[in-house]
Design a protein around this motif. Structure first.
Motif, PDB file in Angstrom:
ATOM      1  N   ALA A  14      -0.559   2.950   3.299  1.00  0.00           N
ATOM      2  CA  ALA A  14       0.191   2.925   1.956  1.00  0.00           C
ATOM      3  C   ALA A  14      -0.041   1.858   1.017  1.00  0.00           C
ATOM      4  O   ALA A  14       0.209   2.042  -0.311  1.00  0.00           O
ATOM      5  N   THR A  17      -3.299   2.272  -0.846  1.00  0.00           N
ATOM      6  CA  THR A  17      -3.195   3.447  -1.882  1.00  0.00           C
ATOM      7  C   THR A  17      -2.300   2.667  -3.000  1.00  0.00           C
ATOM      8  O   THR A  17      -2.570   3.179  -4.382  1.00  0.00           O
ATOM      9  N   ASN A  18      -1.238   2.167  -2.758  1.00  0.00           N
ATOM     10  CA  ASN A  18      -0.222   1.624  -3.917  1.00  0.00           C
ATOM     11  C   ASN A  18      -1.159   0.578  -4.819  1.00  0.00           C
ATOM     12  O   ASN A  18      -0.822   0.732  -5.808  1.00  0.00           O
ATOM     13  N   TYR A  19      -1.850  -0.216  -4.169  1.00  0.00           N
ATOM     14  CA  TYR A  19      -2.414  -1.061  -4.816  1.00  0.00           C
ATOM     15  C   TYR A  19      -3.501  -0.478  -5.808  1.00  0.00           C
ATOM     16  O   TYR A  19      -3.562  -0.693  -7.004  1.00  0.00           O
ATOM     17  N   ARG A  21      -3.367   2.671  -6.849  1.00  0.00           N
ATOM     18  CA  ARG A  21      -2.779   3.510  -7.835  1.00  0.00           C
ATOM     19  C   ARG A  21      -1.949   2.901  -8.840  1.00  0.00           C
ATOM     20  O   ARG A  21      -1.731   3.135  -9.975  1.00  0.00           O
ATOM     21  N   SER A  22      -1.925   1.277  -8.634  1.00  0.00           N
ATOM     22  CA  SER A  22      -1.219   0.544  -9.543  1.00  0.00           C
ATOM     23  C   SER A  22      -2.014  -0.586 -10.629  1.00  0.00           C
ATOM     24  O   SER A  22      -1.427  -1.330 -11.191  1.00  0.00           O
ATOM     25  N   TYR A  28       0.146   4.149 -12.209  1.00  0.00           N
ATOM     26  CA  TYR A  28       0.920   4.939 -11.652  1.00  0.00           C
ATOM     27  C   TYR A  28       2.258   4.128 -11.338  1.00  0.00           C
ATOM     28  O   TYR A  28       2.213   2.783 -10.948  1.00  0.00           O
ATOM     29  N   THR A  29       3.588   4.784 -11.533  1.00  0.00           N
ATOM     30  CA  THR A  29       4.858   4.024 -11.239  1.00  0.00           C
ATOM     31  C   THR A  29       5.361   4.375 -10.076  1.00  0.00           C
ATOM     32  O   THR A  29       6.029   3.561  -9.278  1.00  0.00           O
ATOM     33  N   ASP A  30       4.982   5.303  -9.147  1.00  0.00           N
ATOM     34  CA  ASP A  30       5.584   5.889  -7.820  1.00  0.00           C
ATOM     35  C   ASP A  30       4.969   5.103  -7.201  1.00  0.00           C
ATOM     36  O   ASP A  30       3.588   4.803  -7.226  1.00  0.00           O
ATOM     37  N   THR A  31       5.296   4.964  -5.653  1.00  0.00           N
ATOM     38  CA  THR A  31       4.496   4.469  -4.500  1.00  0.00           C
ATOM     39  C   THR A  31       4.592   5.623  -3.355  1.00  0.00           C
ATOM     40  O   THR A  31       5.421   6.582  -3.442  1.00  0.00           O
ATOM     41  N   ILE A  32       3.593   5.243  -2.613  1.00  0.00           N
ATOM     42  CA  ILE A  32       3.387   6.051  -1.492  1.00  0.00           C
ATOM     43  C   ILE A  32       4.066   5.198  -0.191  1.00  0.00           C
ATOM     44  O   ILE A  32       3.837   4.246  -0.089  1.00  0.00           O
ATOM     45  N   SER A  33       4.788   5.966   0.478  1.00  0.00           N
ATOM     46  CA  SER A  33       5.589   5.234   1.616  1.00  0.00           C
ATOM     47  C   SER A  33       4.786   5.567   2.943  1.00  0.00           C
ATOM     48  O   SER A  33       3.847   6.620   3.187  1.00  0.00           O
TER      49      SER A  33
END
Length: 46
Positions: A14, A17-19, A21-22, A28-33
């Motif tokens: 997660a 992936t968040n790194y 994606r942002s 991307y403003t949403d995050t993956i948990s």
């Protein structure tokens, strides 16, 4: 490419992936948990 998902925890996947994606030109403003990662893993990696 060999599979390496079993080498990383749901929290680590997660975070990576968040790194990606942002950063790196993405916005991307949403995050993956970690829970979403666990739901998306193939059964043999769980």
């Amino acid at each position: 490419m060999p599979r390496f998902g079993h080498m990383m925890s749901d929290e680590q996947v997660a975070a990576v992936t968040n790194y990606v994606r942002s950063n790196l030109g993405n916005d991307y403003t949403d995050t993956i948990s970690p829970e979403e990662v666990a739901d998306l893993r193939p059964p043999e990696d769980q």
